[in-house]
Design an enzyme around this catalytic site. Structure first.
Site, short mmCIF file in Angstrom:
data_model
loop_
_atom_site.label_atom_id
_atom_site.label_comp_id
_atom_site.label_asym_id
_atom_site.label_seq_id
_atom_site.Cartn_x
_atom_site.Cartn_y
_atom_site.Cartn_z
CB CYS A 51 -1.01 0.00 1.25
SG CYS A 51 -2.09 1.53 1.52
CG HIS B 187 -5.46 -2.80 -1.22
ND1 HIS B 187 -4.69 -3.29 -0.81
CD2 HIS B 187 -5.27 -0.49 -0.89
CE1 HIS B 187 -3.82 -1.80 -0.21
NE2 HIS B 187 -4.36 -0.88 -0.26
CD GLU B 188 -6.73 1.29 -3.92
OE1 GLU B 188 -6.45 2.64 -3.18
OE2 GLU B 188 -5.55 0.36 -4.32
CG HIS C 39 -7.38 3.00 1.32
ND1 HIS C 39 -6.14 3.35 2.43
CD2 HIS C 39 -6.59 1.98 0.49
CE1 HIS C 39 -4.84 2.26 2.21
NE2 HIS C 39 -5.09 1.98 0.97
CO CO Z 1 -3.52 0.64 0.19
#
Ligand code: CO
Length: 185
Positions: A98, A140-141, A144
């Protein structure tokens, strides 16, 4: 314009992000800046909280992964106000990193396939089935936007082993090839 990337420890990475209003000023410019920032840092995904904006928006481009993961070829998207509406039961364990956690790479298990609804940078709605590494990048995004980070998914032992690196990221002493905003700097 290249934006500084907020590093682990910054509060904005821990907030649940807000919906992007349809009349958000200069949305296209923000998306362009996020792509530029991501490419400059050699990333394949970047979420708005990582540039200090608590907004439900991220950009992804998996093209550089296409040699190893053919499904990533041509997979370039901006996703605004996305929602994952389906996840497969089968999961895949693969290493991730990341841009907000330079130097940290850990294996994370994620559903192999997802279905996602989102708007693109022209506010056109899409619903898409995504699989393989592209699905991983998107998940993954997406995380966030919920105020989560990929290392939340690793074991306590693995987290403990990364403690020194995490502390250096917070202090701002980690070497980075791109512009960052650490808590301690
Ligand atoms: Co990330």
């Amino acid at each position: 314009m290249i934006l500084p990337i907020y590093l682990y420890g910054q509060q904005v990475l821990r907030k649940e992000a807000e919906e992007v209003p349809k009349d958000y000023p200069q949305l296209k410019e923000l998306v362009a800046n996020m792509f530029e920032t991501m490419y400059h840092a050699d990333g394949v995904g970047l979420a708005a909280p990582q540039v200090g904006l608590s907004l439900r928006l991220f950009v992804v481009d998996g093209n550089v992964m296409a040699d190893d993961f053919p499904e990533c070829k041509g997979f370039k998207r901006a996703m605004i106000n996305p929602s994952i509406i389906k996840c497969s039961e089968d999961e895949i364990l693969l290493e991730e990193g990341c841009l907000s956690l330079p130097g940290i790479h850990e294996k994370v298990s994620r559903p192999a396939k997802i279905r996602i609804k989102y708007m693109d940078e022209n506010l056109v709605e899409h619903e898409e089935d995504i699989e393989g590494f592209s699905a991983r990048i998107v998940q993954h995004e997406y995380e966030h936007l919920e105020g989560h980070i990929f290392i939340d998914n690793i074991s306590a032992i693995r987290k403990q082993l990364n403690k020194g690196k995490l502390n250096n990221i917070i202090k701002g002493t980690t070497n980075c090839s791109y512009k960052t905003k650490a808590v301690g700097k």
